[in-house]
Structures are given as C-alpha cells and as structure tokens.
Design a protein around this motif. Sequence first.
Motif, PDB file in Angstrom:
ATOM      1  N   GLY A  93       2.132   4.609  41.492  1.00 50.56           N
ATOM      2  CA  GLY A  93       1.338   3.485  41.026  1.00 50.56           C
ATOM      3  C   GLY A  93       2.098   2.246  40.618  1.00 50.56           C
ATOM      4  N   VAL A  94       3.339   2.405  40.161  1.00 56.88           N
ATOM      5  CA  VAL A  94       4.072   1.208  39.719  1.00 56.88           C
ATOM      6  C   VAL A  94       5.575   1.438  39.916  1.00 56.88           C
ATOM      7  N   PRO A 140       0.032   4.301  35.736  1.00 59.25           N
ATOM      8  CA  PRO A 140      -1.208   4.467  36.504  1.00 59.25           C
ATOM      9  C   PRO A 140      -1.050   5.405  37.694  1.00 59.25           C
ATOM     10  N   ASN A 154      -3.401   2.093  41.203  1.00 60.33           N
ATOM     11  CA  ASN A 154      -3.174   1.193  40.083  1.00 60.33           C
ATOM     12  C   ASN A 154      -4.146   0.019  40.185  1.00 60.33           C
ATOM     13  N   SER A 170      -4.793   1.421  35.004  1.00 59.03           N
ATOM     14  CA  SER A 170      -4.012   0.196  35.142  1.00 59.03           C
ATOM     15  C   SER A 170      -2.671   0.355  34.445  1.00 59.03           C
ATOM     16  N   CYS A 171      -1.898  -0.732  34.435  1.00 59.43           N
ATOM     17  CA  CYS A 171      -0.593  -0.718  33.767  1.00 59.43           C
ATOM     18  C   CYS A 171      -0.718  -0.757  32.256  1.00 59.43           C
TER      19      CYS A 171
END
Length: 498
Positions: A262-263, A280, A294, A495-496
Amino acid sequence: MNEILQLPEAPADLAQPALAWRNSFAGLGPAFFTDLQPTPLPSPALVGLNAPLVQELGLDPDWLASPPGLDVLTGNRLLPGGRPLASVYSGHQFGVWAGQLGDGRAILLGEIDSPAGPRELQLKGAGRTPYSRMGDGRAVLRSSIREYLGSEAMQGLRIPTTRALAVTGSPAPVRREEVETAAVVTRVAPSFVRFGHFEHFAARDQHDHLRTLADYVIDRFYPECRGAERFAGNAYAAFLEQVSERTAAMVAQWQAVGFCHGVMNTDNMSILGLTIDYGPFQFLDGFDPGHICNHSDEQGRYAFNKQPNIAYWNLFCLGQALLPLIGEQELALAALESYKSVFPRELERLMRAKLGLATAQDADRQLIEGILQLLAKERVDYTIFWRRLSHHVAGQPADTVRDLFLDREGFDGWLSRYSQRLALEEGAGPRMLQTNPKYVLRNHLGEMAIRQAKLGDHSMVSGLLLLLQSPFAEHPDHEDLAGFPPDWASNIEISCSS
C-alpha cells in the motif's frame, strides 16, 4: 530534546526482567539519531500480548501484563539500561523526493540478546520526536491493531517481517479524520534500518557518514560481502546485490500470497528484506491485479501488480545512494541486475508450489498464467480458490472449486491440463495444504476486531492472532473467519492516516 525530564525506571516487583540492553545503532554517532524519552500516556491497558514472541525473546509474560510492564510497553517507564532514541532518515514518498523524514513517532528502546538472536525493541506511537514534522507522534488504536495482527499474519505465512510484541491502548484522544484513542505497538526486528537511511546521507553528500552506516550494516548483517570475489571485492556492490535479492524474494512472496503493502516509499523499505511499516496494507479478496488498497494512493502507484517494479525502483534509489561508495556506475547496475532474475524465478517457484508441483516443467508457466487470467477475469476470491484447489488435489470433489467460476468451460479446460500435469507428481495435496493458507488477515476481520476493541473487548484481537499464527491449520471451530468477505467489506477505506 535533552531537557526532557527523565522517565522513571520500572519498579522491580513481579520479577522484572534484567535485560542486558545495548544499542549498537547509537554507536554510529549523534548524526544518526536524537536521544529522547517517550511521552507518557494515561491509563494504559493491554490490548494484545504476543505470547509466542514473548517466549522467543525470553521475557516474562506475567510481568509484561502487570502494571509496571504495561508502563514499559506504553513508554511511561523505562527498563534499566535502555537508551531510547529516534533515528533520522530521508526518502522518496509516492515517487517524489521528500527530504528529511525520520522516526516521527517511533522510539528505539535498545537491543537485547534473545534465544532468537539480537533484537531491537521499538515503541511506535510513543510521542513526538524531532522528526515528527507536523505530526503528533502518536498512533491510534485502529492502525496499531492492524500492524499487530498484520505483522504476525506475515510471520505465520513465513514471509520476512518485523514483529509485534504487544499493543497497549490509552483513552488519550488523538485527532485524525475524527477523534480516536491512542495506542502503542512494541515492534521487534534485528534492525529497523531502511533504504531511506542511506538516501539521507547521500543526499547531503555526507559520504563519511554514509560509509559508517554501510559498514555497520554489512558487518552486522552481510559479513559475506567482505572479500567476496564478485565485483572485484567491492563490498558495497556485493551488499547492494544481496539487498536486491532479499527484496526480490520478499516481494515474490507478497505476490504469491496476494499481499498489497500500500505505501512502498523508500523510507518504508527494510535493508534486511523485511516487510515493514504496516499502514494501508491488504490481503486480496477477489483477485484483481490492479487493486489499489491505499485510499490515499490516487494515482495507483502502489497497485498490487505494480509492486515488483516499484521495489526495483526503490532499489535503484538505494543504488544511487550507495554509488559514492561503490565508485562505478556499472558495478551498481550489475548489482541491481540480480533483482530481475531472482524475482521472476522466485515467483514462479512459489506459484508452482501453490499448484503442488515439486518439479519444474516447461509448460508450468502456461498453467500459472492460465489460472491467474481466469481468476482475474471473474475476480475470484484468491485465498479461497487456492485453499479449495488444495483440498480437491488432496481428494475432495472438484465441485467446490468449479462453483467459484461462471466460466465453467474455461475452468474445466484448465483443470484438465492441470490434472494431466499433476499426474507426474506425488503427495501434492498435503504439500498444497501447507502452502495455501486457509486464514489471512482480511480487511473485514481486522475491522471487526477493531470495532470490538474500541468497546473494550479485546477477545477478537487475541483470537485472530492465534489463527493467523497457524494459518494453514483447519481450525474447524472458526470456519466463519475463513469465508467470503461480507458485502460491507468493499466499503472499507484504508489510508495513510494512522
């Protein structure tokens, strides 16, 4: 930061562990970190304690669950001998150079010897540091539970990862999209050094510090790079190659099990090839190669099928950072080249294993590509498909697998080719049941545990942890946790923000 009031040491009741702390990272010098104390939280409560990891580290679970132990796990008190610090690093975030970053809410307590080897203990969510930028240095209960369960799910799947020793919660308010409550995760790893640590000193042309860091990591974790014949004895090129290969093997495991990070910023990439920084993340439900887990990733940079190329991009950034030490661009490029061979080889090996194929045949790649195309065409549930296929190969009828597909003719054609190939193998079914998990940490399972924990009920956190630590076992009393996700699961946004 040196003016901060020193935290008290934990009282020695209930057989407080006498840990032989050291902090080899602190030996690198003040350019690499800032000494500081965690910021206490009120009324800490135990949300989860990872008993197997407690045992691996040789710690006392009763003491850790006691009030003094909870204070240590929350950052309210310190065990004697520790030297808490936050490290500085930089990095690329979503493909853009972000400059100086660092441990914005993570504080390294120190390093201990354990039966599993030297391990660093780090508190995530323990308060502001000089690297918090505009952040508050805190983590919320929601994301802390996800990291606690997610990292141990990966460990259960035999995928290299940082670990989570415990989660503690506090009623202290933390503002994100809404007001939530604070939590702290105690993370464990041989090292938390990231690609971004090297990028930081390279970007500042601090080549002496860059060399100090590289020598530290090589001597501790990659000693075989010293005197290696490859690259004419250039230890730094050999080091880059080893990191490339470890990263390739890790990402191949992600793809095989259907894990989306995700990140994948460069500051979220472990120099040891460990899965790190569970933000995420998501395990796939329906198989969608282009899935973006994400909600903050508006451009889809970190979509599931882009992860292998992003990992290489991140390694290229690491290679650029190490270039002042490697000396020759050709050597750096040659060191990175191993990723391009290791990743596809490892992924194909893992996918053959998912099919129960212990030997390699030329036509295997077509079988693998064929079933992935069928899964993607109908967004078939990834984990359930592989588990049902495993049971079919182990002797059950094929109907439960066929029922996953609308295109029965297409699946039957693939199954016929697969069955012919499988006739050349022995013992495939039992192998597949130990390769294709029954349980993964789906988003809705994590969300259910979080909702209960917010009401003060931590039983599902503990129950999920036990399942995820043995994901290949049947656990017949928990069939509901291995089923299809409910309709509302598709509305979960990760999300982040954490």
